[in-house]
Design a protein around this motif. Structure first.
Motif, PDB file in Angstrom:
ATOM      1  N   VAL A  26      40.192  34.028  36.216  1.00 33.29           N
ATOM      2  CA  VAL A  26      40.659  33.054  37.207  1.00 33.29           C
ATOM      3  C   VAL A  26      41.584  33.741  38.214  1.00 33.29           C
ATOM      4  O   VAL A  26      42.413  34.566  37.851  1.00 33.29           O
ATOM      5  CB  VAL A  26      41.403  31.885  36.520  1.00 33.29           C
ATOM      6  CG1 VAL A  26      41.914  30.881  37.538  1.00 33.29           C
ATOM      7  CG2 VAL A  26      40.490  31.213  35.506  1.00 33.29           C
ATOM      8  N   GLY A  27      41.435  33.377  39.486  1.00 25.89           N
ATOM      9  CA  GLY A  27      42.308  33.916  40.528  1.00 25.89           C
ATOM     10  C   GLY A  27      41.929  35.303  40.988  1.00 25.89           C
ATOM     11  O   GLY A  27      42.784  36.064  41.431  1.00 25.89           O
ATOM     12  N   VAL A  28      40.639  35.640  40.888  1.00 24.42           N
ATOM     13  CA  VAL A  28      40.191  36.957  41.368  1.00 24.42           C
ATOM     14  C   VAL A  28      40.202  36.970  42.893  1.00 24.42           C
ATOM     15  O   VAL A  28      40.255  35.919  43.539  1.00 24.42           O
ATOM     16  CB  VAL A  28      38.783  37.316  40.829  1.00 24.42           C
ATOM     17  CG1 VAL A  28      38.791  37.420  39.325  1.00 24.42           C
ATOM     18  CG2 VAL A  28      37.731  36.345  41.314  1.00 24.42           C
ATOM     19  N   TYR A  29      40.148  38.162  43.456  1.00 24.05           N
ATOM     20  CA  TYR A  29      40.113  38.296  44.910  1.00 24.05           C
ATOM     21  C   TYR A  29      39.295  39.521  45.290  1.00 24.05           C
ATOM     22  O   TYR A  29      39.287  40.521  44.574  1.00 24.05           O
ATOM     23  CB  TYR A  29      41.528  38.373  45.498  1.00 24.05           C
ATOM     24  CG  TYR A  29      42.370  39.495  44.940  1.00 24.05           C
ATOM     25  CD1 TYR A  29      42.431  40.721  45.576  1.00 24.05           C
ATOM     26  CD2 TYR A  29      43.101  39.325  43.763  1.00 24.05           C
ATOM     27  CE1 TYR A  29      43.202  41.758  45.063  1.00 24.05           C
ATOM     28  CE2 TYR A  29      43.862  40.344  43.244  1.00 24.05           C
ATOM     29  CZ  TYR A  29      43.916  41.564  43.905  1.00 24.05           C
ATOM     30  OH  TYR A  29      44.672  42.589  43.394  1.00 24.05           O
ATOM     31  N   PRO A  30      38.595  39.434  46.430  1.00 23.79           N
ATOM     32  CA  PRO A  30      37.795  40.563  46.878  1.00 23.79           C
ATOM     33  C   PRO A  30      38.629  41.563  47.676  1.00 23.79           C
ATOM     34  O   PRO A  30      39.586  41.182  48.350  1.00 23.79           O
ATOM     35  CB  PRO A  30      36.743  39.907  47.783  1.00 23.79           C
ATOM     36  CG  PRO A  30      37.442  38.703  48.323  1.00 23.79           C
ATOM     37  CD  PRO A  30      38.391  38.244  47.242  1.00 23.79           C
ATOM     38  N   VAL A  31      38.241  42.836  47.572  1.00 21.59           N
ATOM     39  CA  VAL A  31      38.891  43.904  48.336  1.00 21.59           C
ATOM     40  C   VAL A  31      37.799  44.811  48.873  1.00 21.59           C
ATOM     41  O   VAL A  31      36.943  45.271  48.121  1.00 21.59           O
ATOM     42  CB  VAL A  31      39.860  44.723  47.452  1.00 21.59           C
ATOM     43  CG1 VAL A  31      40.433  45.899  48.223  1.00 21.59           C
ATOM     44  CG2 VAL A  31      40.970  43.842  46.901  1.00 21.59           C
ATOM     45  N   ILE A  45      35.790  43.165  43.169  1.00 21.42           N
ATOM     46  CA  ILE A  45      36.408  41.900  42.783  1.00 21.42           C
ATOM     47  C   ILE A  45      37.517  42.270  41.803  1.00 21.42           C
ATOM     48  O   ILE A  45      37.266  42.869  40.761  1.00 21.42           O
ATOM     49  CB  ILE A  45      35.387  40.932  42.127  1.00 21.42           C
ATOM     50  CG1 ILE A  45      34.206  40.666  43.068  1.00 21.42           C
ATOM     51  CG2 ILE A  45      36.074  39.632  41.714  1.00 21.42           C
ATOM     52  CD1 ILE A  45      34.546  39.972  44.362  1.00 21.42           C
ATOM     53  N   MET A  46      38.744  41.922  42.158  1.00 21.43           N
ATOM     54  CA  MET A  46      39.918  42.325  41.397  1.00 21.43           C
ATOM     55  C   MET A  46      40.517  41.127  40.673  1.00 21.43           C
ATOM     56  O   MET A  46      40.533  40.019  41.213  1.00 21.43           O
ATOM     57  CB  MET A  46      40.981  42.906  42.334  1.00 21.43           C
ATOM     58  CG  MET A  46      40.447  43.907  43.356  1.00 21.43           C
ATOM     59  SD  MET A  46      39.673  45.341  42.635  1.00 21.43           S
ATOM     60  CE  MET A  46      41.107  46.259  42.184  1.00 21.43           C
ATOM     61  N   ASN A  47      41.038  41.367  39.456  1.00 21.46           N
ATOM     62  CA  ASN A  47      41.727  40.284  38.758  1.00 21.46           C
ATOM     63  C   ASN A  47      43.177  40.229  39.228  1.00 21.46           C
ATOM     64  O   ASN A  47      43.603  41.026  40.058  1.00 21.46           O
ATOM     65  CB  ASN A  47      41.596  40.422  37.235  1.00 21.46           C
ATOM     66  CG  ASN A  47      42.335  41.614  36.664  1.00 21.46           C
ATOM     67  OD1 ASN A  47      43.186  42.226  37.308  1.00 21.46           O
ATOM     68  ND2 ASN A  47      42.010  41.968  35.435  1.00 21.46           N
ATOM     69  N   GLN A  48      43.941  39.311  38.693  1.00 19.77           N
ATOM     70  CA  GLN A  48      45.320  39.124  39.149  1.00 19.77           C
ATOM     71  C   GLN A  48      46.220  40.312  38.851  1.00 19.77           C
ATOM     72  O   GLN A  48      47.263  40.473  39.466  1.00 19.77           O
ATOM     73  CB  GLN A  48      45.911  37.850  38.543  1.00 19.77           C
ATOM     74  CG  GLN A  48      45.280  36.606  39.113  1.00 19.77           C
ATOM     75  CD  GLN A  48      45.910  35.334  38.571  1.00 19.77           C
ATOM     76  OE1 GLN A  48      46.504  35.331  37.500  1.00 19.77           O
ATOM     77  NE2 GLN A  48      45.756  34.258  39.306  1.00 19.77           N
ATOM     78  N   SER A  49      45.813  41.173  37.927  1.00 21.05           N
ATOM     79  CA  SER A  49      46.582  42.383  37.619  1.00 21.05           C
ATOM     80  C   SER A  49      46.181  43.553  38.503  1.00 21.05           C
ATOM     81  O   SER A  49      46.723  44.647  38.373  1.00 21.05           O
ATOM     82  CB  SER A  49      46.375  42.772  36.153  1.00 21.05           C
ATOM     83  OG  SER A  49      46.807  41.739  35.313  1.00 21.05           O
ATOM     84  N   GLY A  50      45.197  43.346  39.390  1.00 24.21           N
ATOM     85  CA  GLY A  50      44.740  44.413  40.267  1.00 24.21           C
ATOM     86  C   GLY A  50      43.662  45.282  39.650  1.00 24.21           C
ATOM     87  O   GLY A  50      43.317  46.322  40.194  1.00 24.21           O
TER      88      GLY A  50
END
Length: 155
Positions: A26-31, A45-50
């Protein structure tokens, strides 16, 4: 994307990546790997811990429904206005105030020093204003005559 993976958005607007074993991140983000020089070359696709939970080597390999979610998230995260015209500068010494027109409308920036103008690749320039915002000139050779003349005084 492998059919065993899934990307979706929850009711709160968070991106969720479901991996091959069914674990929900949950709360992933693209880079983007190369956001300026090769924006479609690779997206992680990164998780909340990077930590990277998925890698797409090419944007063309991402299913359209998931690509739409990724583009929405990138648009919210990547804020880099593109300078289309330089209309005026206060002085040819730094610091100086620049009146510019961007793809997001007209604005005024303060340039602290000539070192705040950086060539990235080819004719692409990044300009950092005194507040730390980054502005891009995609191709300095395609600027209008007045903009080129003003820019040349600082390079």
């Amino acid at each position: 994307m492998n059919k065993t993976h899934q990307l979706e958005r929850d009711a709160l607007g968070n991106l969720i990546f479901i991996d091959a074993v069914g674990e929900r991140h949950v709360g992933v983000y693209p880079v983007r790997a190369f956001p300026i020089t090769a924006p479609s070359a690779g997206i992680g696709i990164m998780n909340q811990s990077g930590k990277e939970v998925c890698w797409f080597p090419d944007v063309a390999l991402i299913p359209e429904s998931e690509l739409t979610l990724i583009k929405e998230e990138l648009a919210a995260r990547e804020f880099m206005p593109v300078i289309e015209r330089i209309t005026q500068v206060s002085t040819f010494a730094t610091p100086s105030i620049w009146d510019i027109e961007t793809d997001r409308g007209p604005t005024r920036i303060r340039l602290k020093g000539e070192e705040d103008i950086r060539r990235i690749a080819g004719n692409t320039l990044l300009i950092a204003d005194s507040n730390g915002l980054q502005f891009m000139i995609k191709d300095s050779t395609k600027l209008d005559k007045v903009s080129k003349k003003l820019l040349d005084r600082f390079r």
